[in-house]
Structure formats: structure tokens, C-alpha cells
Write a protein that holds these residues in place. Sequence first.
Motif, PDB file in Angstrom:
ATOM      1  N   ALA A  92     -18.327  14.016 -40.010  1.00 61.32           N
ATOM      2  CA  ALA A  92     -19.728  14.627 -40.239  1.00 61.32           C
ATOM      3  C   ALA A  92     -20.386  13.829 -39.374  1.00 61.32           C
ATOM      4  CB  ALA A  92     -20.508  14.702 -41.403  1.00 61.32           C
ATOM      5  N   PHE A  93     -20.249  12.216 -39.560  1.00 66.37           N
ATOM      6  CA  PHE A  93     -21.354  11.284 -38.331  1.00 66.37           C
ATOM      7  C   PHE A  93     -21.133  11.272 -37.593  1.00 66.37           C
ATOM      8  CE2 PHE A  93     -21.279   6.995 -36.780  1.00 66.37           C
ATOM      9  CZ  PHE A  93     -22.221   6.932 -37.025  1.00 66.37           C
ATOM     10  N   ARG A  94     -19.455  11.723 -37.024  1.00 64.92           N
ATOM     11  CA  ARG A  94     -19.442  11.844 -35.563  1.00 64.92           C
ATOM     12  C   ARG A  94     -20.055  12.837 -35.111  1.00 64.92           C
ATOM     13  NH1 ARG A  94     -15.035  14.359 -32.263  1.00 64.92           N
ATOM     14  NH2 ARG A  94     -14.396  15.156 -34.313  1.00 64.92           N
ATOM     15  N   PHE A  95     -19.953  14.319 -35.797  1.00 65.63           N
ATOM     16  CA  PHE A  95     -20.673  15.063 -35.141  1.00 65.63           C
ATOM     17  C   PHE A  95     -22.042  14.800 -34.690  1.00 65.63           C
ATOM     18  CE2 PHE A  95     -17.141  17.738 -36.923  1.00 65.63           C
ATOM     19  CZ  PHE A  95     -16.558  18.068 -35.643  1.00 65.63           C
ATOM     20  N   ALA A  96     -22.953  14.022 -35.129  1.00 65.51           N
ATOM     21  CA  ALA A  96     -23.797  13.504 -35.396  1.00 65.51           C
ATOM     22  C   ALA A  96     -23.925  12.603 -33.687  1.00 65.51           C
ATOM     23  CB  ALA A  96     -24.553  13.604 -36.452  1.00 65.51           C
TER      24      ALA A  96
END
Length: 500
Positions: A290-294
Amino acid sequence: MSNPIKNLAGQTVVYGLGTILPRFLNYFLVPILTRAFLPAEYGINSELYSIISFLNVIFTYGMETTFFNFNSKLENKADVYNTALLSLLSTSLVFSLILIVLSSTIAAGLSTPNATYSSQFIIWCVLIIASDAIMSIPFAKLRSENKALKFSFLKLFNVVVNFGLTVFFISFCKVAYDTQDGSVLAEMYNPEIGIGYCFLANLIANLLTLLLLSKQILSVRFNLNTTLLKEMLKYTWPLIILGLAGMINETLDRIILKQLMPDKVAAQDAQGIYGACYKIAILITIFIQAFRFAAEPFFFGKAKEKDSKNTYAYVMKYFLIFCLFLFLATVLNLDWIKYIIGEAYWSGLKVVPILLLANVCLGVVYNLSIWYKLSGQTKFGAYISITGAVITIVINVLFVPAYSYVACAWATLAAYAGMMVLSYLWGQKYFPIKYNVRALAVYSAITILLYLVSLTYSGLESTWTKIILNNLLIGIFVWMIYKLEINNLKKLSSNVSSNN
């Protein structure tokens, strides 16, 4: 001027709707599947999904990150999108045809005395991989346009359909068949497919998601910009190596485990047990995704700002703190979390703390990777991942025959820890960022110390007593972080306010 850390956190939460919630839905499949199937059968699911992850790298060949890079630099964004999508459409067709022709040979090569891999499973998996690759660019476009809600809705739709169909096939049709109740549901279940219904459900979900993305996909123009494609391929080739090496670190152990163990029957069971316990350790990975996508569009967007490196340092610190919290929250509650998987799989719980620490290191590696992505020196990313891959292969080859999947877990931790150190050292040389290494080390040491304290009373007979004591340790961790970080957070907030 808004708080960049707060903005990134907000984007992470929104993208979490499309990553964390769906992953939790898949998490709920674990107790269903590990109770419906024996470890040997579940091992088929674990191995083929590991192969899917590995082949996804080949099918997409880093084009997602390449799209972000060129999309942020070129004015003609439509041309970048068209080139990336047309490239993936073409190669996915070629790769799929080759693997489908070889499906029977592949299935025979994977089968063991206690598990049969159908060629039908292989074909379904190939189509899953191809559809994932084709969807990657439309999804990347949504991220680049900050359409996080639409992105999350489509991701959530995909997993809800996948989850619903899997539950239908396994919890209803299979149960009806096993009980011989003579219903229509029992007639719909084919025992020869068995665990393969997971792949069928995934394929149907992907096809429906492709349908929802059809407008974006059909907008492709069949006039390829070959000059741009050459530049994109030049940028992306190190990412292919990086991705393959990354998948070796992440999934190779579940692919080669039974190849390295001399007893193939025991190896098939070990593969299922390790795969199920790996699911427990995936909580940190869910947050990282989730962090990577943002973060990827966030990092590229911040690159031109004067204080960008300070922002990256703050992101690293608070990212690690949250990952350490997830480590403790998971490992100190294993006494009840273990019920996620069937009792036949509990013998593998000893690898969960090792895998959780490995995933913490992986998160740090991802944060550190921004230096070679922003500086265009993606070849260093390949070098780092190759180093991790070598560590993974060497440890697995040397120790899996004697120590089974426990060696796989230690290999994963060693690989990610080595990559983390190497990425930091090179990053400080070529793209120095003043990370608060002392704070990162102190918080990591506190976490390990609290975990070791929990081991001193792990032999207590009362499970509830252990759970209470362990959660007190988690509370101590949160309190210590609060006391150590409250002044820094106030200072960060005041600095942002003064710039408004």
C-alpha cells in the motif's frame, strides 16, 4: 504548504483500500483452504502462485516503473501510455502462447507422488499472468493521475470477486460434494480440479476487471513510437534484472523447496506448511505494498523540491517505526493468530518471526531504492537485487536439504538484510540522504529486546496470561516511541505551518 508526510500517509490509506482490504480478504481464504485441503494439496496453490509472481516480472519487465519515469518527464503523456501498453500487449500474447503450448510438459515436471498438477491449472495461471500484465499500465495511469479511489475500487472489485468465487467453490460446492447431499452445488464440484478452483476464481476476476478497464485498454493506438520504445527499454532493462532477482528473494524458496529436498512426498507437505505460515508473515508486506503504490509517484513528484531529501529521511523513520510495530503486534499475538491456519500447519510457526523481520528489511530496502530510481542509476538496483538473489540461492542450496523450509526463512532474512546494508552504503555515496541512523538502530534494538523478553515466559501454560503480557510489551513499545518522537512530530508540524 501542506504536510508532505501527512499527504503521503493519506494516500497510503486510500491505496490501502485497494491493497490492504483485498489482502485481508485473501487472508480469510487461508483458514478455509488450510482446513479444506491437506498440506500437499495446498502446496500446489503455494507453488503455482509463487511461479505466477515470478513470471509477472517477465511479462511486465519493469514497464510500470518505466511508465512513471517517462510520464513525469515528457509532455506527450498519451504517447508514453500508448507505447507502454502496446509493448505489453504484444509481448504478453507471445509469452502466453509459448507457455500454453508447453503446459502439459510443465505440469508433468511439477507433479509429485502425492500431488498432481493439471495442465489446465497451468493454462489458467498463464492467463492470470497475461491479464495482470496488461492491466498494470492502465492501473499505473490511474496512480499517476492521483485517481486513488478509482484504482482502489477496481482492485477491491477484483479481489472481492476472486474471494467470493473461491468461497463458493470451496465452502459450498466442495462441502456439498464431500457430504454427498445430492444438491446442485455438489454436482458443480469436480474433485479432479480441487485446489485448482482458486486459479479459476482468480482468472474470472481478472477477466471481469479487464472488462471494466476496457475503455482504457481499447484506447491504444496501433502506431508504435519506436524511438520512445527504445528509450523506455534502455531504462527498463536493469529493472527486469532487479525484478527477477527480487522474485528470487521473495518466491524462489517456495518454488525450489521440493526440488532440493530428497523426499518428494515430505517436500510437497513442507511446501504447503511453509506457504501457509508465510501468509501469517504477510501483514508487513501488505502495508509495504500500500505504501509503495502511494510512495512511488510521491517520491518522483518531490524530486525537484529543495527539501526533498529531508522529506525522504522523515518518511524512512516513520515507515520503519510502523513496520516494527506490525512486527511486534504479529509475533507477540501468535498464540491466537495461529488459528488463521489449520492445525496441520502449526509446525511451521517457528519461521514466522524470521519472515516478519525479513519483511521489515524489505520495507527499508524499498525506501532506500529511491536514490537510484531518482538519479537514473537503476543498474545499482540490479546489482543490489542480484546480491540478494545470490545469498538466497546459496543458503537454500546448502541448507534446505537438511533443514527444509526453516533454511528458506533464514535465507530470506539474510538476503533482505544484505540488500538493505548494500543499498544504504551505495546510496550514501551517490545520492546521500541524512537518515537518522541512530534513531532507526535504537528503535530496532528496542523491538528485538521486547521480543526476546517475551520468549522468557513463552513456556507458561496459560495462553491468556501470555497474550496479556505480550500486549503489555506492545503498549510499552508504543509509549516509548511516543516519548521519543513527540517533540520531533511537533517540530515537523510547526515547520510546515510556518511555510503556509
